[in-house]
Design a protein around this motif. Structure first.
Motif, PDB file in Angstrom:
ATOM      1  N   GLU A  40       3.631   0.278  -1.133  1.00  0.00           N
ATOM      2  CA  GLU A  40       2.266   0.499  -1.574  1.00  0.00           C
ATOM      3  C   GLU A  40       2.187   0.361  -3.093  1.00  0.00           C
ATOM      4  OE1 GLU A  40      -0.760   4.229  -1.587  1.00  0.00           O
ATOM      5  OE2 GLU A  40       0.381   3.883   0.254  1.00  0.00           O
ATOM      6  N   ASN A  83      -6.839   4.820   4.512  1.00  0.00           N
ATOM      7  CA  ASN A  83      -6.654   3.405   4.811  1.00  0.00           C
ATOM      8  C   ASN A  83      -5.954   2.718   3.644  1.00  0.00           C
ATOM      9  OD1 ASN A  83      -8.079   3.785   7.168  1.00  0.00           O
ATOM     10  ND2 ASN A  83      -9.990   2.984   6.347  1.00  0.00           N
ATOM     11  N   ARG A 100      -5.949  -4.923  12.384  1.00  0.00           N
ATOM     12  CA  ARG A 100      -7.185  -5.427  11.804  1.00  0.00           C
ATOM     13  C   ARG A 100      -7.092  -6.935  11.741  1.00  0.00           C
ATOM     14  NH1 ARG A 100      -9.563  -1.689  13.169  1.00  0.00           N
ATOM     15  NH2 ARG A 100     -10.590  -0.158  11.876  1.00  0.00           N
ATOM     16  N   SER A 119      -9.663  -3.863   4.695  1.00  0.00           N
ATOM     17  CA  SER A 119      -9.320  -2.456   4.801  1.00  0.00           C
ATOM     18  C   SER A 119      -8.573  -2.261   6.117  1.00  0.00           C
ATOM     19  CB  SER A 119     -10.586  -1.597   4.784  1.00  0.00           C
ATOM     20  OG  SER A 119     -10.242  -0.237   4.903  1.00  0.00           O
ATOM     21  N   VAL A 120      -7.374  -1.698   6.034  1.00  0.00           N
ATOM     22  CA  VAL A 120      -6.525  -1.574   7.210  1.00  0.00           C
ATOM     23  C   VAL A 120      -6.149  -0.106   7.431  1.00  0.00           C
ATOM     24  CG1 VAL A 120      -4.376  -2.331   8.294  1.00  0.00           C
ATOM     25  CG2 VAL A 120      -5.552  -3.842   6.702  1.00  0.00           C
ATOM     26  N   PRO A 121      -6.616   0.502   8.529  1.00  0.00           N
ATOM     27  CA  PRO A 121      -6.129   1.840   8.863  1.00  0.00           C
ATOM     28  C   PRO A 121      -4.640   1.751   9.222  1.00  0.00           C
ATOM     29  CG  PRO A 121      -8.112   1.313  10.104  1.00  0.00           C
ATOM     30  CD  PRO A 121      -7.642   0.050   9.464  1.00  0.00           C
ATOM     31  N   VAL A 122      -3.854   2.645   8.683  1.00  0.00           N
ATOM     32  CA  VAL A 122      -2.410   2.616   8.915  1.00  0.00           C
ATOM     33  C   VAL A 122      -2.138   2.771  10.410  1.00  0.00           C
ATOM     34  CG1 VAL A 122      -0.223   3.739   8.390  1.00  0.00           C
ATOM     35  CG2 VAL A 122      -1.940   3.502   6.613  1.00  0.00           C
ATOM     36  N   GLU A 181      -3.056   0.643  12.790  1.00  0.00           N
ATOM     37  CA  GLU A 181      -4.033  -0.033  13.640  1.00  0.00           C
ATOM     38  C   GLU A 181      -4.146  -1.507  13.256  1.00  0.00           C
ATOM     39  OE1 GLU A 181      -7.861   1.850  13.919  1.00  0.00           O
ATOM     40  OE2 GLU A 181      -6.953   3.842  13.743  1.00  0.00           O
ATOM     41  N   CYS A 218      -6.201  -0.749   1.343  1.00  0.00           N
ATOM     42  CA  CYS A 218      -6.952  -1.935   0.970  1.00  0.00           C
ATOM     43  C   CYS A 218      -5.896  -2.995   0.683  1.00  0.00           C
ATOM     44  CB  CYS A 218      -7.797  -1.655  -0.263  1.00  0.00           C
ATOM     45  SG  CYS A 218      -8.711  -3.103  -0.820  1.00  0.00           S
ATOM     46  N   ASP A 258      -6.830   3.404  -0.475  1.00  0.00           N
ATOM     47  CA  ASP A 258      -8.255   3.418  -0.800  1.00  0.00           C
ATOM     48  C   ASP A 258      -8.810   4.840  -0.897  1.00  0.00           C
ATOM     49  OD1 ASP A 258      -8.582   4.313   1.799  1.00  0.00           O
ATOM     50  OD2 ASP A 258      -9.893   2.682   2.418  1.00  0.00           O
TER      51      ASP A 258
END
Length: 164
Positions: free
Chosen positions: A64, A98, A125, A118-121, A123, A100, A94
């Motif tokens: 990250e 989530n 996308r 935007s990506v939920p950890v 999940e 970004c 973000d």
């Protein structure tokens, strides 16, 4: 006697000063020695063409807040065309749990296309990647190391199943 003691103290002082400045110089030259590193992130990437055919599906590890670069060259297979892909991912928190993820993608030497998602950890996308040539779809699943989502991605890849 007092002059010899002063000389030794002065040499010791300059020696310690040199050591401190040497460490500070090495740290500023070679990196952030004291900066805490972010947790490792696993990226499961799928790149598909307009018809939905899978073009590439690399899995990469990043961090990250640090840009990740991937160059991929796949030879032609019995049911696939050769692929050359260059992908840059820049994940940043973000604030809402989530990530970004800014992306920049180049396929088969064509001009790069980019955007962000935007990506939920944990999940999946998907984003349509317009640009020169045919439209592409980039599917992305991101998981932090040591989480159930991380284990789920690795297991799905080992079993040859789609990552959900």
């Amino acid at each position: 006697m007092g002059s010899g003691l002063r000389r030794k103290a002065l040499c010791l002082l300059f020696g310690l000063g040199g050591l401190v400045f040497g460490i500070a110089g090495a740290e500023s030259t070679f990196g952030r020695l004291r900066e805490a590193q972010g947790a490792a992130l696993l990226f499961s990437v799928e790149l598909r063409d307009e018809a939905g055919a899978l073009l590439a599906s690399p899995m990469v590890v990043g961090e990250e807040g640090r840009k990740l670069h991937l160059d991929l060259a796949q030879a032609a297979g019995p049911h696939s065309e050769p692929v050359q892909m260059s992908l840059d991912l820049s994940p940043h928190a973000d604030g809402g749990g989530n990530l970004c993820v800014e992306y920049r993608l180049s396929l088969d030497g064509r001009r790069a296309r980019g955007g962000w998602m935007s990506v939920p950890v944990g999940e999946r996308r998907s984003v349509r990647v317009p640009g020169p040539g045919e439209p592409l779809r980039l599917d992305l699943v991101v998981a932090r190391a040591g989480t159930p989502a991380f284990d789920r991605i690795l297991l799905a890849r080992r079993l040859g199943k789609p990552v959900t």
